[in-house]
Design a protein around this motif. Structure first.
Motif, PDB file in Angstrom:
ATOM      1  N   ALA A 433       0.860  -1.179   0.000  1.00  0.00           N
ATOM      2  CA  ALA A 433       0.000   0.000   0.000  1.00  0.00           C
ATOM      3  C   ALA A 433       0.896   1.227   0.000  1.00  0.00           C
ATOM      4  N   GLY A 451      -3.410   2.447 -10.325  1.00  0.00           N
ATOM      5  CA  GLY A 451      -4.635   1.742 -10.674  1.00  0.00           C
ATOM      6  C   GLY A 451      -4.378   0.547 -11.563  1.00  0.00           C
ATOM      7  N   THR A 456      -3.126  -0.118  -3.953  1.00  0.00           N
ATOM      8  CA  THR A 456      -3.973   0.867  -3.297  1.00  0.00           C
ATOM      9  C   THR A 456      -3.138   1.985  -2.695  1.00  0.00           C
ATOM     10  N   ARG A 473      -9.907   2.411  -9.618  1.00  0.00           N
ATOM     11  CA  ARG A 473      -9.764   1.093  -9.022  1.00  0.00           C
ATOM     12  C   ARG A 473      -9.139   1.136  -7.647  1.00  0.00           C
ATOM     13  N   SER A 474      -8.027   1.819  -7.491  1.00  0.00           N
ATOM     14  CA  SER A 474      -7.284   1.716  -6.233  1.00  0.00           C
ATOM     15  C   SER A 474      -6.789   3.057  -5.713  1.00  0.00           C
ATOM     16  N   SER A 475      -7.288   4.165  -6.256  1.00  0.00           N
ATOM     17  CA  SER A 475      -6.875   5.496  -5.824  1.00  0.00           C
ATOM     18  C   SER A 475      -7.938   6.106  -4.922  1.00  0.00           C
ATOM     19  N   GLY A 675      -7.943  -2.640  -2.234  1.00  0.00           N
ATOM     20  CA  GLY A 675      -8.766  -1.609  -2.854  1.00  0.00           C
ATOM     21  C   GLY A 675     -10.246  -1.906  -2.713  1.00  0.00           C
ATOM     22  N   GLU A 676     -10.618  -3.178  -2.840  1.00  0.00           N
ATOM     23  CA  GLU A 676     -12.021  -3.557  -2.684  1.00  0.00           C
ATOM     24  C   GLU A 676     -12.508  -3.262  -1.266  1.00  0.00           C
ATOM     25  N   HIS A 696     -14.296   7.271  -4.994  1.00  0.00           N
ATOM     26  CA  HIS A 696     -13.215   7.102  -4.014  1.00  0.00           C
ATOM     27  C   HIS A 696     -12.780   8.421  -3.405  1.00  0.00           C
TER      28      HIS A 696
END
Length: 736
Positions: A433, A451, A456, A473-475, A675-676, A696
């Motif tokens: 992370a 992403g 994440t 997605r992960s930001s 990220g989820e 997000h």
């Protein structure tokens, strides 16, 4: 970038052997699949509650049937689908990218001719989509992939049939703010004209590097889309009028997709000559690399764990959940011929065992995407210190299953530097992370790299919300949007009864975030307070700030706000002090914790900063006292501004990461799982709770905003916290 398959993932769906995870979201999971003949596909498996709804399945089957009818070289084709499977799925041809958003972020706007070729091909794609009876509804830079032979329109995940009004509930906004039509922003049904509006937004973005309605938090973008005119000044004259027609507020006034195609058509040469050289190299590299993919054994199921119904075909169904999967690493590589959608980029990253610590435990790394930019040095230091404290607290826990380490990388405040740091972190499989980036530029340009890799990251120090255009997605952004804090200046004035005729200076040298906040201060002062505002705008690269202040003083103002950079705000304070102005004065929120008190001296006394950054040492809660004590023990000083928010973000990341670590196993957690979890998190920090919206972004209830927004006043040469807006509301008084 991709992730390894989870043990719970199927090994095969129909004719597609699943190789990797490409992404996951609210609708389900997207896998990279391959047929026995070697054809690659993106296989989307629907895993929402709708999968059990017969009406949903009927609509899904109908849309798949319609999508199969779309015949265009510029639309990614549907290869296969099954609406009757336990978990419905859809397979489309795999295109490696890059997305238009990524190319523009890396290399800037496209030249006019390249953008016209792009627009003409996308208009041709939409013509075919509309002829098949579909509306795409989410045409945006992230859904346009660049290939050597032309662009590709992807992702019909929110598309609907033209005559199916029941697919989406009335009043629900579907699409991406900044790239959707006014009627969509109002929650109305999307039509083919809505796709044309979105195409106009994409063209403006491709030609200027910015969405035509600016950047900012989603609600502000929706408002501007409905009410404001687009910014097209930087477009070439030959394309501006056509794009302006696409962006007409009235759907009836927009051209059709076919009319747009006719107005933009350019000859498309062989190869990548339609693209500028840097982008062509980017596309060619991804389209011609070898793709090293592991061969996969048939799923091995432990004895006693077979399905009770004895279904021998269970491993082919997406609902099958094998107990164990082994990957055989291939010695060679599959070389795919270059040439657009039939090619693929190298998918890297092994699910190796993590590096062990001296105690035999695995060690995972928290990255800190920091900066060497002198202007943001205090923010960078606060983030780095917060990460070290959070990791030290984890490593002090007895009986822990793993250790943590901190790795700090600093970008120089440039686009290339931000991307380099993100690339280094994503390539290091020990990094699980990232806290950061610290600066707006890096957040915007590095988000898509994080992403793509599924790594994440959370930024606690940025508030300009346009990163979601590149990465959904992960930001994540745990800082309050810059523009929202303009409203809180007005709320502070109401609560403390410091209203009157406001003089507001919007200094454009402060950047886009300040411009957005300034416009909100002016509009909210007029609409919420019903008060009078005398605004003055200072153009970039001018020295007109002092003259603007003097003009406002001559206009007889009662209150004052200067929204601009530090130097200009200090000079404004000095101008006001020399004139003997004693009314309330507000600075822009990013100056909290700056050198304003020392630079302005006596002229700075009494100025306010309204911000989400808290002085934890001024709070009396147990959580704040514990944090302050720990910070003092480690750093021999009280927590600096923005330290608490950075610490909260690091702790939130590490807490959710712990829930993704496989119990009793020495294999790596899957990156995408964090990220989820973060998308659904509800975390209580030192001074406020944290949750994230659909893009997000930091979000909260009305009371949460008030509880987590603090007013600081310059007194005796330093910032002193007066309390939160909720505190001031409970104990109203006139100050200043």
């Amino acid at each position: 970038m991709s992730e390894p398959l989870l043990p719970s993932d199927p090994s095969r769906i129909a004719a597609f052997r699943l190789l990797r995870r490409l992404g996951a979201g609210g609708m389900g999971v997207v896998y990279l699949g391959r047929t026995d003949a070697g054809k690659l596909a993106a296989v989307k498996v629907i895993q929402t509650d709708g999968a059990g709804d017969d009406d949903f399945r009927t609509r899904f089957a109908r849309e798949v049937d319609l999508a199969r009818r779309v015949e265009s070289p510029w639309v990614v084709p549907v290869l296969d689908a099954d609406a009757e499977a336990r978990e419905p799925w859809l397979a489309t041809e795999f295109v490696p990218g890059p997305a238009l958003a990524e190319a523009v972020a890396a290399h800037g706007p496209l030249p006019a001719r390249a953008a016209r070729v792009l627009g003409g091909r996308l208009a041709e794609a939409l013509t075919s989509v509309h002829a098949a009876g579909l509306v795409h509804r989410d045409v945006k830079p992230g859904n346009v992939l660049l290939a050597l032979d032309g662009p590709r329109l992807i992702d019909f995940g929110v598309a609907r049939a033209l005559d199916d009004t029941a697919l989406t509930a009335s009043g629900v906004v579907v699409g991406t703010p900044g790239f959707l039509a006014p009627e969509q922003a109002r929650g109305e049904d999307a039509t083919a004209a809505s796709d044309v509006f979105a195409l106009g937004c994409v063209l403006a973005y491709a030609m200027t590097g910015r969405p035509p309605f600016g950047t900012g938090e989603p609600h502000a973008l929706l408002y501007r889309t409905v009410h404001d005119e687009p910014e097209l000044d930087r477009m070439d004259a030959g394309s501006r009028s056509l794009v302006a027609r696409c962006l007409a507020k009235d759907p009836q006034a927009r051209p059709t997709a076919e009319e747009v195609r006719a107005g933009l058509t350019e000859d498309l040469p062989d190869g990548a000559d339609w693209l500028p050289d840097p982008v062509a190299r980017m596309v060619a590299l991804r389209s011609s690399e070898s793709l090293a993919l592991p061969g996969i054994e048939p799923t091995a199921v432990d004895a006693g764990s077979e399905h009770a119904d004895g279904d021998k075909g269970a491993q082919d169904a997406p609902s099958s959940r094998p107990a164990r999967r082994r990957l055989l690493l291939a010695g060679g590589a599959l070389l795919l011929a270059a040439g657009g959608a039939a090619t693929a980029a190298a998918l890297t990253g092994r699910d190796d065992e993590p590096e062990g610590s001296d105690g035999g435990r695995p060690t995972y790394v928290l990255g800190v995407h920091s900066t060497t930019d002198p202007a943001t040095a205090p923010l960078a230091r606060a983030c780095e210190r917060a990460a070290h404290l959070a990791v030290a607290e984890h490593n002090a826990a007895p009986g822990r299953a793993y250790d943590l380490a901190v790795r700090v990388l600093r970008d120089p405040g440039t686009v290339a530097g931000g991307r380099d740091v993100a690339g280094t972190f994503t390539a290091d499989r020990d990094v699980v992370a990232v806290l950061g980036p610290v600066t707006e530029l890096a957040m915007r340009t590095a988000a898509n790299i994080y992403g793509d890799a599924g790594l994440t990251h959370v930024s606690s120090t940025t508030g300009q919300q346009d990163y979601f255009v590149l990465s959904r997605r992960s930001s994540f952004q745990s800082g309050t949007p810059h523009s929202a804090l303009g409203s809180w200046i007005v709320l502070h004035a109401i609560m403390t009864k410091q209203t009157g005729r406001l003089g507001a200076v919007l200094d454009r040298s402060g950047g886009t975030a300040i411009q957005e906040q300034g416009s909100l201060v002016v509009s909210q002062w007029r609409q919420t307070l019903g008060g009078e505002v005398v605004p003055r705008v200072v153009a970039e690269e001018t020295d007109d700030g002092p003259a603007a202040v003097r003009a406002l003083l001559a206009a007889g103002i009662d209150a004052f706000a200067y929204l601009g950079p530090l130097d200009a705000t200090v000079r404004a304070a000095q101008e006001l002090a020399e004139a003997g102005f004693a009314g309330p004065r507000w600075m822009q929120h990013q100056l909290y914790g700056s050198q304003f008190p020392s630079r302005a001296g006596a002229a700075g006394e009494g100025w306010y900063a309204v911000t989400s950054a808290v002085d934890a040492a001024a709070l009396t809660t147990k959580r704040a006292r514990d944090f302050t004590a720990a910070w003092r023990r480690r750093y021999r000083a009280a927590p600096e501004p923005h330290a608490a928010e950075a610490y909260d973000s690091a702790r939130m990341l590490l807490t959710e990461f712990a829930r993704t670590v496989p119990a009793g196993a020495r294999r790596r957690p899957v990156r995408g799982a964090l990220g989820e979890r973060m998308a659904k998190v509800s975390y209580q920090g030192i001074a406020r709770g944290y949750a994230f919206g659909n893009f997000h972004e930091y979000t909260s209830s009305g009371r949460g905003w008030s509880d987590g927004t603090f007013v600081h006043e310059v007194r005796d040469g330093r910032f002193r916290q007066l309390g939160s807006l909720s505190d001031l509301e409970r104990a109203p008084k006139t100050t200043g």
